[in-house]
Design an enzyme around this catalytic site. Structure first.
Site, PDB file in Angstrom:
ATOM      1  CB  ILE A  86      14.986 -22.926  77.091  1.00 52.23           C
ATOM      2  CG1 ILE A  86      14.185 -21.791  76.432  1.00 52.23           C
ATOM      3  CG2 ILE A  86      16.444 -22.931  76.720  1.00 52.23           C
ATOM      4  CD1 ILE A  86      14.595 -20.405  76.904  1.00 52.23           C
ATOM      5  CB  VAL A  88      12.253 -21.084  70.440  1.00 52.20           C
ATOM      6  CG1 VAL A  88      11.426 -20.235  69.479  1.00 52.20           C
ATOM      7  CG2 VAL A  88      12.370 -20.403  71.800  1.00 52.20           C
ATOM      8  N   GLY A  94      14.440 -16.198  66.515  1.00 55.29           N
ATOM      9  CA  GLY A  94      14.836 -14.862  66.091  1.00 55.29           C
ATOM     10  C   GLY A  94      13.822 -13.796  66.442  1.00 55.29           C
ATOM     11  CB  ILE A  97      10.004 -16.705  71.502  1.00 52.25           C
ATOM     12  CG1 ILE A  97       9.023 -15.926  70.627  1.00 52.25           C
ATOM     13  CG2 ILE A  97       9.301 -17.773  72.337  1.00 52.25           C
ATOM     14  CD1 ILE A  97       8.378 -16.715  69.535  1.00 52.25           C
ATOM     15  N   GLY A  98      12.717 -16.946  73.203  1.00 53.04           N
ATOM     16  CA  GLY A  98      13.545 -17.558  74.238  1.00 53.04           C
ATOM     17  C   GLY A  98      13.933 -16.547  75.305  1.00 53.04           C
ATOM     18  CG  ASN A 125      22.957 -25.921  70.994  1.00 50.41           C
ATOM     19  OD1 ASN A 125      23.002 -25.042  70.140  1.00 50.41           O
ATOM     20  ND2 ASN A 125      21.829 -26.363  71.506  1.00 50.41           N
ATOM     21  CE1 TYR A 132      20.036 -20.329  76.878  1.00 55.06           C
ATOM     22  CE2 TYR A 132      21.743 -21.932  76.428  1.00 55.06           C
ATOM     23  CZ  TYR A 132      20.407 -21.612  76.562  1.00 55.06           C
ATOM     24  OH  TYR A 132      19.460 -22.573  76.401  1.00 55.06           O
TER      25      TYR A 132
END
Length: 165
Positions: A86, A88, A94, A97-98, A125, A132
């Site tokens: 995934i 963006v 922000g 969109i994700g 990360n 998530y």
């Protein structure tokens, strides 16, 4: 700002591959990417596609992508979805969109009988991990991903195992 999420088509192969390269570059792994646009075209858009992808656009401009495929849990006894990548674009982060792409993938999966969504995230990360977690996608402390690739995979596939008589 009009955000649209749509199913990727074969015409999006270059966008998908460029996003994969940017994603890898973002985690200092650009040199590890060996896929080509032709690989994505061949394996994602033929008679038996190995994956699907969503494309996010903002006012018609590419904003991100989510690449995923079906999976199955023998422990749950149910099908699911595995999100492979995934991404963006930085200027669109922000803006949910994700989250919208993951929601669309989950919605489509649920309609096809999926009962869960899984993904992996690089250990360093922390931004993605927080994102998530915010969505309710929990880190699994009892699982570690193992893999075998390239020549080692071919050697395993070709290995002759002595059979008991």
């Amino acid at each position: 700002m009009a955000i649209a999420i749509r199913q990727a088509t074969i015409d999006d192969v270059a966008l998908l591959h460029r996003a994969i390269l940017k994603l890898a570059d973002g985690v200092s792994a650009a040199l590890k990417v060996r896929s080509t646009p032709d690989d994505l075209r061949r394996h994602g858009f033929g008679d038996n596609p190995a994956f699907e992808a969503q494309i996010a656009e903002v006012d018609g401009d590419f904003a991100g992508m989510c690449l995923y495929f079906p999976s199955f849990s023998t422990w749950r006894g149910k099908p699911g979805i595995y999100v492979q990548d995934i991404f963006v674009e930085e200027q669109f982060r922000g803006r949910q969109i994700g989250e919208r792409m993951l929601q669309t993938v989950a919605e489509q999966g649920l309609a096809k009988g999926a009962a869960y969504l899984r993904l992996s995230v690089d250990a360093d990360n922390h931004g993605a991990q927080g994102f998530y977690t915010h969505l309710g996608i929990e880190w699994s402390q009892w699982e570690h991903i193992h893999g075998i690739y390239g020549d080692a995979f071919i050697a395993l596939a070709a290995r002759e195992i002595e059979r008991e008589r």
